[in-house]
Design a protein around this motif. Sequence first.
Motif, PDB file in Angstrom:
ATOM      1  N   LEU A   9      -0.563  -6.607  -0.363  1.00 39.90           N
ATOM      2  CA  LEU A   9      -1.942  -7.199  -0.619  1.00 39.90           C
ATOM      3  C   LEU A   9      -2.461  -6.074   1.088  1.00 39.90           C
ATOM      4  CD1 LEU A   9      -2.014 -10.655  -0.957  1.00 39.90           C
ATOM      5  CD2 LEU A   9      -3.096  -9.152  -2.310  1.00 39.90           C
ATOM      6  N   ALA A  10      -1.277  -5.934   1.620  1.00 37.00           N
ATOM      7  CA  ALA A  10      -1.592  -5.017   3.234  1.00 37.00           C
ATOM      8  C   ALA A  10      -2.370  -3.188   2.856  1.00 37.00           C
ATOM      9  CB  ALA A  10      -0.324  -4.943   3.932  1.00 37.00           C
ATOM     10  N   ILE A  11      -1.161  -3.204   1.368  1.00 39.17           N
ATOM     11  CA  ILE A  11      -1.877  -2.250   0.711  1.00 39.17           C
ATOM     12  C   ILE A  11      -3.412  -2.075   0.325  1.00 39.17           C
ATOM     13  CG2 ILE A  11      -1.341  -0.119  -1.160  1.00 39.17           C
ATOM     14  CD1 ILE A  11       1.444  -0.651  -0.227  1.00 39.17           C
ATOM     15  N   ILE A  12      -3.842  -3.182  -0.410  1.00 38.26           N
ATOM     16  CA  ILE A  12      -4.737  -3.252  -1.026  1.00 38.26           C
ATOM     17  C   ILE A  12      -6.282  -2.622   0.287  1.00 38.26           C
ATOM     18  CG2 ILE A  12      -6.562  -4.853  -2.443  1.00 38.26           C
ATOM     19  CD1 ILE A  12      -3.759  -5.455  -4.152  1.00 38.26           C
ATOM     20  N   GLU A  13      -5.760  -3.765   0.972  1.00 31.06           N
ATOM     21  CA  GLU A  13      -6.815  -4.328   1.660  1.00 31.06           C
ATOM     22  C   GLU A  13      -7.291  -2.835   2.734  1.00 31.06           C
ATOM     23  OE1 GLU A  13      -4.975  -7.213   4.517  1.00 31.06           O
ATOM     24  OE2 GLU A  13      -5.594  -9.008   2.970  1.00 31.06           O
ATOM     25  N   LEU A  14      -6.025  -2.021   3.373  1.00 31.22           N
ATOM     26  CA  LEU A  14      -6.831  -0.609   3.563  1.00 31.22           C
ATOM     27  C   LEU A  14      -6.930   0.575   2.663  1.00 31.22           C
ATOM     28  CD1 LEU A  14      -5.410   1.531   5.537  1.00 31.22           C
ATOM     29  CD2 LEU A  14      -2.968   1.908   4.346  1.00 31.22           C
ATOM     30  N   LEU A  15      -6.126   0.039   1.335  1.00 28.84           N
ATOM     31  CA  LEU A  15      -7.401   1.237   0.374  1.00 28.84           C
ATOM     32  C   LEU A  15      -8.720   0.760   0.415  1.00 28.84           C
ATOM     33  CD1 LEU A  15      -4.615   2.089  -1.996  1.00 28.84           C
ATOM     34  CD2 LEU A  15      -4.906   3.021  -0.681  1.00 28.84           C
ATOM     35  N   VAL A  16      -8.945  -0.624   0.268  1.00 32.45           N
ATOM     36  CA  VAL A  16     -10.484  -1.001  -0.074  1.00 32.45           C
ATOM     37  C   VAL A  16     -11.466   0.050   1.479  1.00 32.45           C
ATOM     38  CG1 VAL A  16     -12.123  -3.215   0.567  1.00 32.45           C
ATOM     39  CG2 VAL A  16      -9.649  -3.185  -0.488  1.00 32.45           C
ATOM     40  N   ASP A  17     -10.739   0.224   2.425  1.00 31.25           N
ATOM     41  CA  ASP A  17     -12.105   0.528   3.359  1.00 31.25           C
ATOM     42  C   ASP A  17     -11.320   2.311   3.281  1.00 31.25           C
ATOM     43  OD1 ASP A  17     -12.409  -1.523   5.363  1.00 31.25           O
ATOM     44  OD2 ASP A  17     -10.479  -1.688   6.538  1.00 31.25           O
ATOM     45  N   HIS A  18     -10.972   3.286   2.788  1.00 34.51           N
ATOM     46  CA  HIS A  18     -10.673   4.277   1.967  1.00 34.51           C
ATOM     47  C   HIS A  18     -11.038   4.555   0.535  1.00 34.51           C
ATOM     48  CE1 HIS A  18      -8.855   3.700   5.903  1.00 34.51           C
ATOM     49  NE2 HIS A  18      -8.899   5.348   6.148  1.00 34.51           N
ATOM     50  N   PRO A  19     -12.469   3.735   0.089  1.00 29.36           N
ATOM     51  CA  PRO A  19     -12.474   5.490  -0.229  1.00 29.36           C
ATOM     52  C   PRO A  19     -11.977   6.083  -1.639  1.00 29.36           C
ATOM     53  CG  PRO A  19     -14.693   4.525   0.169  1.00 29.36           C
ATOM     54  CD  PRO A  19     -13.680   4.550   1.266  1.00 29.36           C
ATOM     55  N   THR A  20     -11.640   6.879  -1.000  1.00 27.91           N
ATOM     56  CA  THR A  20     -11.393   8.707  -1.714  1.00 27.91           C
ATOM     57  C   THR A  20      -9.665   8.307  -1.033  1.00 27.91           C
ATOM     58  OG1 THR A  20     -11.733   9.514   0.664  1.00 27.91           O
ATOM     59  CG2 THR A  20     -13.845   9.503  -0.370  1.00 27.91           C
ATOM     60  N   GLY A  21      -9.409   7.110  -0.303  1.00 29.88           N
ATOM     61  CA  GLY A  21      -7.907   7.240  -1.786  1.00 29.88           C
ATOM     62  C   GLY A  21      -7.568   7.955  -0.254  1.00 29.88           C
ATOM     63  N   LEU A  22      -5.806   7.514  -0.287  1.00 29.04           N
ATOM     64  CA  LEU A  22      -4.945   7.568   0.812  1.00 29.04           C
ATOM     65  C   LEU A  22      -3.334   8.493  -0.044  1.00 29.04           C
ATOM     66  CD1 LEU A  22      -5.405   5.165   3.884  1.00 29.04           C
ATOM     67  CD2 LEU A  22      -6.218   7.763   3.869  1.00 29.04           C
ATOM     68  N   SER A  23      -3.205   8.747   1.148  1.00 34.87           N
ATOM     69  CA  SER A  23      -1.503   9.536   0.627  1.00 34.87           C
ATOM     70  C   SER A  23      -0.635   8.251   1.021  1.00 34.87           C
ATOM     71  CB  SER A  23      -0.902  11.239   1.638  1.00 34.87           C
ATOM     72  OG  SER A  23      -1.073  10.900   3.038  1.00 34.87           O
ATOM     73  N   VAL A  24       0.110   8.670   0.329  1.00 36.59           N
ATOM     74  CA  VAL A  24       1.388   7.280   0.348  1.00 36.59           C
ATOM     75  C   VAL A  24       1.805   7.237   1.718  1.00 36.59           C
ATOM     76  CG1 VAL A  24       3.709   7.147  -0.363  1.00 36.59           C
ATOM     77  CG2 VAL A  24       2.241   7.623  -2.469  1.00 36.59           C
ATOM     78  N   SER A  25       2.605   8.490   2.326  1.00 41.50           N
ATOM     79  CA  SER A  25       2.953   8.739   3.733  1.00 41.50           C
ATOM     80  C   SER A  25       1.985   8.172   5.209  1.00 41.50           C
ATOM     81  CB  SER A  25       3.179  10.066   4.482  1.00 41.50           C
ATOM     82  OG  SER A  25       1.769  11.605   4.204  1.00 41.50           O
ATOM     83  N   ALA A  26       0.047   8.403   4.334  1.00 43.45           N
ATOM     84  CA  ALA A  26      -0.573   7.676   5.282  1.00 43.45           C
ATOM     85  C   ALA A  26      -0.207   6.452   5.496  1.00 43.45           C
ATOM     86  CB  ALA A  26      -1.629   7.908   5.020  1.00 43.45           C
ATOM     87  N   ILE A  27       0.111   5.543   3.341  1.00 40.14           N
ATOM     88  CA  ILE A  27      -0.193   4.413   3.662  1.00 40.14           C
ATOM     89  C   ILE A  27       1.091   3.685   4.001  1.00 40.14           C
ATOM     90  CG2 ILE A  27       0.041   2.923   1.874  1.00 40.14           C
ATOM     91  CD1 ILE A  27      -1.375   4.819  -0.090  1.00 40.14           C
ATOM     92  N   ALA A  28       2.011   4.712   4.357  1.00 37.45           N
ATOM     93  CA  ALA A  28       3.483   3.685   4.553  1.00 37.45           C
ATOM     94  C   ALA A  28       2.837   3.342   6.349  1.00 37.45           C
ATOM     95  CB  ALA A  28       4.291   4.981   4.510  1.00 37.45           C
ATOM     96  N   ALA A  29       2.650   4.717   6.870  1.00 34.31           N
ATOM     97  CA  ALA A  29       2.068   4.903   8.502  1.00 34.31           C
ATOM     98  C   ALA A  29       1.335   4.100   8.672  1.00 34.31           C
ATOM     99  CB  ALA A  29       2.159   5.891   8.831  1.00 34.31           C
TER     100      ALA A  29
END
Length: 278
Positions: A9-29
């Motif tokens: 859910l933390a990953i989903i909530e983060l991606l909601v704020d970044h509609p163009t997407g993020l890299s795996v490393s950025a999501i992890a950080a």
Amino acid sequence: MSSVLEKSLAIIELLVDHPTGLSVSAIAAATEQPVSGVHRTLQELSRLGYVRQAQVQGNYAMTIKLPAMGLGFLGRAGITDVAQPVLDALAADSGELIRLSVIDGDRLIWVAVAQGATRGLRYDPGQEQGVVVHLASSAGGKAWLSTMSDEEALAKVSAQGLLRRAEGGGANAPRSLTLLLEQLAEARARAYATAVDSYIAGMAAMAVPVRYHGNGPVLGCLSIAGPAVRMTAERMADLAPRLQSAAVELGEAAVGSQYFQAIMKALDPVSAQDRRPA
């Protein structure tokens, strides 16, 4: 974070704020998770259709699946059917942005919007539906807090944080609990809350609570927002009766919404039983 669900859910909530997407490393950080674990979670979310990878080794982004589920829920629960005509009428009358937020447990969440300004200077964030309202800096948040005791209001603000941790906040956001309590007292005396150059720099808003059946428990808040140069104190005072009338209309119409009925039942079971539609 301990559970797999919490991490997902933390990953989903983060991606909601970044509609163009993020890299795996950025999501992890950003979520403070190991890269390997984030990659496994993203692979599973992708298999289930909730995220997609634009290309091999590319960023991960949300698909439309979860937003579509949310819109479907709002429609089937009767929120949009009940609220949208009222919001549209107030937007046309005021010429500004109208937002409805509803109480979800201990949070206030924006769920519906209508834009009245068709040209010229306007405030239209376009990304706030589904966003948790920051209580201390927003007009809607202060409208809700003003319906509580000071002790209860301070407890909710302390749990969420007095300061909004996001870019674009205004310089007038309250930076002390004492100032916030003064603003809540003003909102109670005036019968509507305001936030000028507070939630977002250059923006002003006013809000009132929406009460079930007019005088029942608070279900959410209704607000009018626009550029601060146009939403002056005098204009807010002029708009107040129309905003309050729309909030009453929403409170009366809430009787026909399954979602608002459920909120009402949780807040006041006896009153909900007495006031259910015939």
